[in-house]
Every structure is written in structure tokens, then in C-alpha cells.
Design an enzyme around this catalytic site. Structure first.
Site: not given
Length: 354
Positions: A57-58, A60, A110, A120, A127, A131, A199, A202
């Protein structure tokens, strides 16, 4: 692929996130969604490995896998070497790479914390649950999971729902998209504000919903797929714009929120310079929530332009975090209970509980 016969298969997680690694490094190691099926197959194909899931993801990049190697350290080293080879890191970059290496109960704990939104940038964000589900489904559909990871991830989703239902950790602005809108509201009166979304993914949808709920004057949506831009604009009562036309309207908006999947800068200094002249240097807020980044950092040097990338949202996220921290004790207690329930904390507990 046959299921592992050893109920004591080793579980490992190797990863990096916004706390360990700056965005310029994370974007270099991000897995595009289209490449994940190939990547999970490569991980499963490593000597001694059995199953794999990749979460990218953005904020991780995490590799979860089971193996029959002599120890977790062997698994960690193999996954690190894979990342170095996969992304062709130069020796100096490989040497500087900071990864967290977890195995057994620590890896399960974890994952439970990640799914629950406790790891997060915005504590309690919602979200990440979707994900992780999408990452797991992609691996499942690709055929790189079996009994062990199937059970682990199903357990994680159960824990995530329990945390959400039994605590208030996720109340309020719990997404990066919502935090971006909070920032916009701090700089401009949204009811008088014209916003452009570059863009239509989501994250942009989340931003648009927050903007609409807070009374934004107008929303323009531009996306490479014009049909998606039209769909989102209609849903938000905004205006769609073709991707090759959005820069001609930059001078007409007060806030730009960019979240494309482009591998290179989409918004450049010369475009913003031109727009600012037409705006007579009225303030312009640009929020870049894409990884890799959409906006050239040089844009921030332009007079009256305020650029925030996803790491810069951390300050705003911290405000929400303080309000939620009192819920952490309850959330962690639920997770520990579930780790005991599923057998991860029992003496000699295996990856697949009996």
C-alpha cells in the site's frame, strides 16, 4: 499446490512502513497491483517456502510467508534478498534498507494489529482492512496460499471486526483521505473552494466523499480512464475532465488532491508556475497521496503553493491519534485474547492451531 504436511510450518513477515522508511524509499519498493501475482509466485518458489501473501500500500510493503527452513532468520534473510533482487537495489541502497523481521506469534500479532488499524499512520483507519483482504484474495486466487495462511488471514479478519465492533478506535476521520480533506479545510473555506481530484481510485473516492459531506463548492475529477472519472464525478455531483485537459484548468482550482498510479511525476513545477501566474499568486494547496509520488517536490518552492505528500500528513494524523490512543489498551487486550484463543501463545504453539 499440496497443503503443507507439517503443522509447525514457520511463519515469517518481512516489511517496511511509514514509521521505518521514508516515502522516497517506499515508492521504490512498491509492488504495482498487476505485478503482485507474479511476485507471490516468486516468493512461494523460493527454496523451502510454501505459501505467500504480499501486502503493498502507500504506507507499507509486507511479505507474509510460510517455510520449512531451519529458522525464522533463514526466512527473513531469503525475503530480504528477494526484495533486493526484485527491485535491483544498488549495494548502498540494499545496505541502508531497514526492514522489520517477525516470525511465529510476533508475525501473527503484527498482522492482527495491521488489520485492526493499530499500525496505521491514522490510528484506527478503515481502508487497511479492505487492502489486506484484497491482498489475501489476490494471493488466494493466484494459488499461493494453503491451509496455514488461509487460517491466519481469516483469523485476522475476525480480529479486525471484533476490534471495530467492541471499541471506538475507528470513530471520526480514520482514513488518509479524510485527513487530507481535514488539511484542505484548515487552509480554505471548503464552501467557497474549488477542488480538483487527479486520479479516480479508491483514495480519491474517499477524499471526494469527505469533500462533498463538508460542502465543497465544486469538484473536478480527472483520470486516465475517462469513464471512471465520469462515474466518480456523477456520484459526487462534480465535473469530469479528460486526463490530457486537466492542466489547462489548474488556475481555476484552490485545492489539488492527486492520487494516480503513475510511475513518474504527473504534476511538475512549470505547470504550477503557469497556473499561479493566472491565479495572480492566490494560495494553492496541493495534497499528494500517491506512492510513487505524483508531484515533483520542487513545486513546494513556488510562491503561495503549499505541497503536502503522504508523509507530511503525519502531523494531522497525530491529532487524531491522540484522541484514539486511550482505546489502544482495549484493542491490544482483544488481540492478545485472540492470539491465546488461536493457540499462538501456547507453549510450542504451531502456525496452524489444532
Amino acid at each position: 499446490m499440496p497443503e503443507p504436511t507439517d503443522s509447525r510450518s514457520g511463519l515469517v513477515c518481512v516489511g517496511l512502513n511509514y514509521k521505518t522508511t521514508p516515502v522516497e524509499v517506499r515508492e521504490r519498493l512498491a509492488f504495482p497491483e498487476a505485478k503482485v501475482p507474479e511476485a507471490v509466485q516468486q516468493v512461494r518458489g523460493l527454496p523451502g517456502f510454501e505459501e505467500s501473501v504480499i501486502l503493498s500500500t502507500c504506507n507499507r510493503v509486507e511479505l507474509y510467508a510460510t517455510h520449512a527452513l531451519p529458522s525464522g532468520d533463514h526466512g527473513h534473510a531469503a525475503l530480504r534478498d528477494y526484495l533486493v533482487r526484485r527491485f535491483e537495489l544498488h549495494p548502498e541502497h540494499a545496505e541502508a534498507l531497514v526492514l522489520y523481521n517477525l516470525d511465529s506469534a510476533e508475525a501473527a500479532r503484527h498482522l492482527f494489529r495491521v488489520v485492526s488499524g493499530l499500525d496505521s499512520m491514522v490510528l484506527g483507519e478503515t481502508e487497511i482492512f479492505g487492502q489486506v483482504k484484497a491482498a489475501y484474495k489476490l494471493a488466494l486466487d493466484t494459488g499461493t496460499t494453503s491451509r496455514a495462511l488461509n487460517k491466519l488471514f481469516q483469523q485476522a479478519f475476525t480480529v479486525g471486526k471484533k476490534v471495530r465492533n467492541e471499541t471506538t478506535i475507528q470513530r471520526g476521520s480514520t482514513s488518509v483521505g479524510s485527513v487530507a480533506v481535514d488539511l484542505a479545510e484548515n487552509v480554505h473555506d471548503l464552501k467557497q473552494c474549488r477542488v480538483m481530484l487527479v486520479g479516480a481510485g479508491e483514495m480519491s473516492r474517499t477524499c471526494a466523499q469527505s469533500l462533498l459531506s463538508r460542502g465543497a463548492k465544486s469538484i473536478i475529477v480527472s483520470n486516465r480512464s475517462y469513464d471512471k472519472a465520469v462515474e466518480l464525478a456523477a456520484e459526487m455531483k462534480g465535473t469530469a475532465m479528460k486526463f490530457d485537459e486537466w492542466e489547462h484548468s489548474l488556475h481555476e482550482v484552490d485545492v489539488i488532491i492527486s492520487s494516480t498510479s503513475a510511475p513518474h511525476f504527473v504534476i511538475k513545477p512549470e505547470q504550477i508556475e503557469q497556473a499561479m501566474r493566472k491565479r495572480r499568486w492566490e494560495p494553492l494547496l496541493i495534497i499528494d497521496i500517491a506512492v510513487p509520488r505524483d508531484v515533483d517536490p520542487e513545486v513546494n518552492k513556488i510562491e503561495s503553493v503549499y505541497l503536502y505528500d503522504i508523509d507530511a500528513l503525519q502531523a494531522t494524523a497525530d491529532d487524531n491519534r491522540r484522541e484514539r490512543e486511550r482505546q489502544l489498551v482495549s484493542c491490544e487486550h482483544i488481540i492478545e485474547e485472540q492470539l491465546h484463543k488461536y493457540g499462538y501463545l501456547k507453549p510450542g504453539g504451531g502456525l496452524v492451531p489444532a
